[in-house]
Structures are given as C-alpha cells and as structure tokens.
Design an enzyme around this catalytic site. Structure first.
Site: not given
Lengths: 330, 330, 330
Positions: A236-238
């Site tokens: 997922a993001h980050n």
C-alpha cells in the site's frame, strides 16, 4: 547446451566417480528426470529417489548406494545444482531497439536497451543500458529505469516511478496505482484523497507476477535493495520496506507500514496500517499483524498474531479444548 | 506549482503565523519532507516530528512549540492537507483522439475522449465525453462507458459491461471474466455452466489495480455508486454491492453475495456465497463470513466470524487458555 | 435469439403447462428478471420468488402455486436452466488471421486460428486449430497451444509453456513467471536460483482472471486435465495438480505441492510447500494446510488446518470458552 561430468566437477571444484565423459544435457527434478539429466540429492532418501527416477548423474555428498551412475561429490550438492540451473538457463537474445513499440520522442532510451513490440513508453522516461521491456508494458511519464532491469509483459509502471538497476519485474505487475485513501463527507459519500507521491524500487529487487505497489499519498513508497517479492502481493501507499526481505505470495502490506532488513514474511500474511517491523523478523503464513511494533529478531504467527512460540502453545491448547471441556461437564 | 503561506491560508479560510510570503513548492510526508514543503500535524507528537523532519510549513490546530516556521492554523489540519494534495496534483493533459489505438469503426467514441496507443476498442462500444483509456486496455464489444471515466493501462473490460461516469479503474483490472460455475457430470468431470450475464459499475466507483469482477451467470454483477475497492479484490458472479462501501485489498466476495451501503470491509476478508450484508456493517481484516445475514450497523471479526465484541472476548480467552489448562493439570 | 415454451420443453424432453407458444427471449436471475425471460426454481421458496419477480416462464419440478404463467416441468430444473444459458449464450464470431497482431515469422499458426489486434506471438510458437488469442496477449517463444483453446486479453504466457486443447484462460493471467527461489549468501543478500523449467496446462482446464502459475525450477509445473481454477489463484513452481479439481479464488498453492484428482479447494486457502494431497479431498475456505499428507476422501478446515469435523468441535469449544472460564473464576 551440454557439459561432461568431468567438466562439471571441475567447475564445482568437486570430485567425481564413474564415467567422467558422460554428457549432461539438462537438469531434472526429483519427480521428473531423464537419463541425460543431472539432479542433486540432499541425503540418502533423495539419493535413492534420484536413482529410481532414472537420472543420469547425481550431485551428492557421497554414494549412499552402489549405482553404476556417475556421481559428483561435494559438500554442497544444492549449490552444485544451482550452478547447473544457471549453466543450462537459456539467455534470451534480443536485438536492441524499439521498432515495433510506441516510444515518446521525449523519452531517453539507452542505445542498447530493448523495447519489444506493443510496449508504450511515455514522455520524460529515462531507460538505462541493457534494459529489456517486454511487450504490452506501459511506462508512464517521467519514470526512471536503471541499467540491466527487466520488465516482463503487460506490466504498468505509473508516472514518476523510480526503478533501480538489475531489478526483475514479472508479468502483470502494477506499480503506481493510487494509494487507497478516502474520507467520508457529511452525506456519507467517500471522497478521494489525492495521491501525488511516487514509488522507489531499489537495485536488485525482484517483484512477482500481478503484484500491486501503490504510490505514496505524498513522498515515496519504497522497496529496498535486494528485497524479493513473490506473486500477487499488495503493497500500500507510503510503505517503506528495507533490504533483502523475502515476502511470499498473496501477502498484503497496509499503508505506512515500515519493515526493516532480512525479514521473512510468509504467504497470505496481512500487515495492518502503520505497523513497524524490525530486522530479521519472521512472520508465519496467513498471520494477521495488527498495529504495533515487532522487535528485531522476533517470530510471529496467527491471526491476530502472537509471538510464534506462544501461538504454538495457544493452538495446541485449543486443539485439546473440546476434550478438556467435556471432562468438566461430567 | 507553488503557493504562498498567505495564499494557502486564504484558500483554507485559516489564520497563519510567521512568514506569509514563504513559498510552498510541494507536500511532504512525516517521514520524508523538505524545507520548501508543507505538512500537517494532527497533534503535538506529529507537530514535533514535523519540525524535526525539517518541513517548511505546518498546518496545525495550534503551535505546540516555538519553531520560527510559518504555521497555518485551522480546526481541520487534515482537511487543509487534503486541499494541498489536490492543489499540487499534476493533472495529465492528453490530446483527444485515438490515432495509435485500434478502434472498431462501429464503436462510438466522444470527440473529446482520449484513447491512448495500444488500446483496443471492439465493435458496438460507446465511450462518453472526457473518457481516458490508457495503453493496452481492451474494451470488449458493446461495452458502455460514461463521461469522465478513466481506465488505466492493461485493463480488460469484457463484452456488455456497463460503466458509469467518473469511474476510476486502476491498471490490470479484469472485469467480465466468466463467473466460476461448474457441475460435476456422472464421470466426475467438471462441466461449465455458461455465464451470459454482465457487469454494471455505477457512477463514482473506484477499482484498485489487478482486481477481478466476474460477469453474472444471468442478470448483472453490480457495484453501486461511490463504492471504493482496493487492489487485488475478487468479486464473483451475481454479487450486488450497494453505495459508498470501502473494500480493502485482497478481499474476496463470493457468488450472489448482497452488500448494502456504507460498509467497511477490511483486507483479506472472505465472504462466502449467498451472504446478505446490511448497511454500515464493519468487517475486520482476514475475517471469514459464512452464509448468513449480517444486520445493518453490526461489526464482525474472525474466521469463521463472530460479532466483533464477542470475538475479542474469544480471542482474549484463547490467549489465556494454555495457562488456564496448566492450572487444572496440577 | 428466442425459443418458445413448447420448443424448449421438447429440447429438455420435459412437459409444459400453459402457453406453449410463449416466446422466451432471455434468461433471468432470481433477483433480476423480466417478463420475457425464463428462470428456474429449485423449490417452493424460489418458485414464489420467481413468480413475484415477474418472470415469463419457470422451469420447475411442479407448480407450487397457481400462476397463469407457462411452466416447464422436469425433474432437473437446474439442468434445464443450464441448457437455456448455453442456448442464449452469444458466440463471438471472429475472422481468422492475425493482421493487426505481431506474429514472429517463425511462429506456426493454424490457418483458422484468430490472433486479435495487439497480441504478440514470439518465435517458435505453435498455435492449433480454432485457437482465439485476444488483444494484448503475449505468447513467449516456443509455447505450444492446442486446438480450440481461448486466451483472453492481456495474458502473459512465458516461454516453453505447453497448453492443451479446449483450455480457457481468462484475462490478465500470468503463466511462466519464475518460481520464487532464493538462497541467502554469506553477506545476507538473497541470491536467485535460476528457474529453467516450464508449465504444462492439460486439456479442458479453465484458469480465472489474474491468476499466476510459475514455471518449475527444473521439470514442469502441471495443471491436470479438466481442473478449474477461479480468479487470483497463485500456483508456485513444481506444483503438480491432477484432474477435475475445483480451486476457488485467491487460494495459494506452495512450491512442489502435489494434488490428486476431484478435490474441492475453497477460497483463500493456503497450502504450504511440499504438501501432498490425495483425491477427493475437501479443504474449507481460508484454511492453512501445513506440510503433511492429506489422505484421499478427507475434509479439512482451519488455519492451521485440522480434519473438518474436529475443527468444527474446536471452533464451537472456543466460542464457549469465555463463559467457561468465567464460571471457573468465581
């Protein structure tokens, strides 16, 4: 491709017994081998299976039985086998260039890079020396790809992604879809939080087929040097993943998770948003890691997870529970 | 793109402290920020992290500490940050048309739609105004796509699919594979049940990378307005999903499942065929929902699942079980 | 396409009641049906739902209620419905050839095969009679594809793969990515074990969208005749799957696993490396099978799994555990 027993023994700095002139023409598997193929045996049981299977040559620590077959004798049979896999691997040869691909005139492609038919390379892209882009790959604008990286067919590399050198990306991978971020407005509708960060894939990473790695909300989603990711993994993001990790198939890593170096994460594991995982952490397959810190060097299992040894005791106890309860219901 | 502190404060209807002329050139993340970037802090701890990280400007409720930095003061720092993400988002600009794509002459494409190189649009397709189709997408026959919808690279949209307006479909999504329906014949062979229905994706839906949504056996598989779906989610034939749901990555929804509105379904959840789920239902990650009705407003967890609070007690009890049993074995 | 009640009854060797001349123009689903569509009812409850839903004709064992509607009466209403699905299925018609695809001159393509725009077929490929390759598919070098096989859009078929006849591969499938094999060197770096085997997909197999099937390290990864695989399933290197198995979505099968014939494996199951599974084995959804042998004819559930009936007792006991413990804490 072929090699004699004597030549192979020399390459492996190993001894051989039997016919040194025997010609090896390929590699077998324990359950599938033919009489001109080499195989390795890690012990007596596999040695006997190898003989039974009708292989030509066995790489082994010792002759566990008289066989009449040529043997290559080494303390590291598996290492010898891996050498043979490399020896017999076909190395595809391509002509450099991109004549049947669609490459934006503002992309910068190394003269010895290969961009195969049907690939599309957008503006501002920089592609390094020796890179191979298979058919159907889409490289979004301003993507940077380091030397000797290979991107297999039908991958999608979203804009601004940075990919290092010697990275291997298998087919169907999507890097750079938007992170999954929304907020509910006063009318109960989900409103999108713009996702404007990017993704950095460091050197020597391998990414399995049909994986998805999302762009950061802001900043970067990072996969560290030498980390190896199996098929159908979601990142997922980050997320920040360190070096030399092994992440097995179908695992999902939630937003902003931090993972250290040299971890082994089993298949179908779920790691909740914002978890922080140290170095050399082991996570058993199908575990569910909820928001918390996992210290370096620890092992974890279960959904929700507990330290591995504790979870083993819990599982053993639950298996005895029906009988235990019966006793008390008398 | 850039904006001054004073201008940004005005846009957010917020106060500012410090240098109103300070120029913001981008957005930072807590773990990755530079001195010309803005960041938000939801509280004291993040405020201090932001200061330490070396950001330029902080959007915050108040100054938790003297910093000398410009601050933007608002009751909704996260809302301010989301505004900034939108402000700094690059909006890709395309030339309308489809000159390097393969578009069937019997397809009907709005004059301002964009069909990028390598996309293939089959006969009978209708593509609305402002639609963007990325490279490598295949749109099957008679598919309808509403205005402003964006379909990222290498998606597959099967025949007869209906897609609404402002839908966002990330790369590698496959909509319209056959539902998974077979019956065993008298010789133990699996015979295919033809799958002749379609899929309706309503307005404002977002679908994550490499998701799969199967066509109905007959009738339609439906994803309702405003529902947001993360990566690698599987939606089986004849599923009916309502409005404004959040479905996290790698969840699988079995055949003929019905889901209401405004539910939150965690990652790696499995929902068995024919389950009926109400509105505002919460399902924890990795839960397994077996055939039954989940009432509106309820929460569920575990595999197989139980009501959330009950499952929490069960899990806590199993964790104490080894010690509990030992006591009785004395 | 249309058929009268009388004609349909004749096809099904069934009786009919009511208007034999009624024209059926399509197939409905229980929750979605119109007045010119046929539907089937497996019992009284569905019969009443069908009537309420406003269908035109019902295939049923008997009239559970006076309705005035035309009925088709048969001991196998579901069989009759499946016949209708096949009758109303649109069969896409293609012109043979490959004029908008990229086919290597050294590939051998049957004259009646269809290779649609944007597909890329590499050298040495052999494509049998009646095969359909959808847009964006990449067929690697020396792949063999048997007669009547259909490969949907944007699949990736890696070099040396062998695919049988009448195989159906849905969109986005990646066959032939490298098996996930590494060893840690003395400096803690993961070194790749070359993966030089191939994949054999036997006749009449169906593979769901975005599945991944890895090539063997050496030898072959095998999917046996008639086995049906749902979407997003992962099959690792050197797996051997037998005949007529059903494998539900998002299941992951680890390296060198052996599976017999006629098994049913639920969704999101994980099977660890080297497990050996017999014939007619049932594995419940989300189960985790760890290295061991599962005997033919047995059923299993849970993570980690136990025999199904035992696991049901264990689960029931854990659900009672909080109350049980409370009693003893008095």
């Amino acid at each position: 491709l072929q090699i004699t027993v004597k030549e192979l023994a020399a390459k492996l700095e190993a001894r051989f017994e039997g016919d040194g002139g025997f010609i090896i023409r390929g590699i077998g598997a324990l359950d599938q081998v033919s009489s001109d193929q080499v195989i390795y045996a890690s012990g007596r049981k596999n040695f006997l299976r190898a003989v039974e299977g009708g292989c030509g040559v066995i790489i082994t620590r010792k002759a566990f039985k008289e066989t009449g077959k040529a043997l290559i004798l080494t303390d590291d049979p598996r290492g010898g086998y891996i050498f043979c896999l490399g020896f017999f691997a076909e190395k595809p040869v391509f002509q450099a260039g991109s004549s049947a691909a669609v490459v934006d005139p503002e992309a910068e492609v190394a003269s010895d890079a290969v961009i195969l038919p049907g690939a599309v390379v957008d503006r501002g892209v920089v592609i390094g020396s020796g890179v191979v882009i298979y058919p159907g790959v889409y490289i979004g604008r301003d993507v940077k790809i380091g030397a000797e990286t290979v991107i297999h067919a039908n991958c999608v590399i979203g804009y601004n992604t940075e990919i290092g050198s010697r990275v291997l990306i298998h087919g169907g991978v999507v890097i750079g879809a938007d992170g999954f971020g929304f907020f509910e407005d006063s009318e109960g509708r989900q409103q999108k939080i713009p996702q404007i960060g990017n993704i950095c894939i460091k050197d020597d990473v391998e990414i399995g087929a049909n994986c998805t790695i999302d762009r950061a909300t802001a900043g970067s989603t990072v996969v560290g040097e030498g980390t190896k990711i199996d098929n159908l993994v979601q990142i997922a993001h980050n997320v920040k993943i360190g070096k030399n990790n092994i992440i097995v198939a179908q695992t999902g890593i939630g937003g902003s998770v931090v993972i250290g170096d040299n971890c082994v994460i089993g298949g179908q594991v779920g790691i909740a948003d914002h978890c922080v995982i140290g170095d050399r952490v082991f996570i058993g397959s199908q575990s569910g890691i909820q928001p918390k810190v996992l210290d370096s060097g620890t092992s974890h299992f279960g959904s929700p997870s507990r330290p591995l040894s504790e979870m083993k005791r819990i599982i053993a106890a639950t298996h005895k529970l029906p009988g235990f309860m019966e006793k008390f219901q008398d």
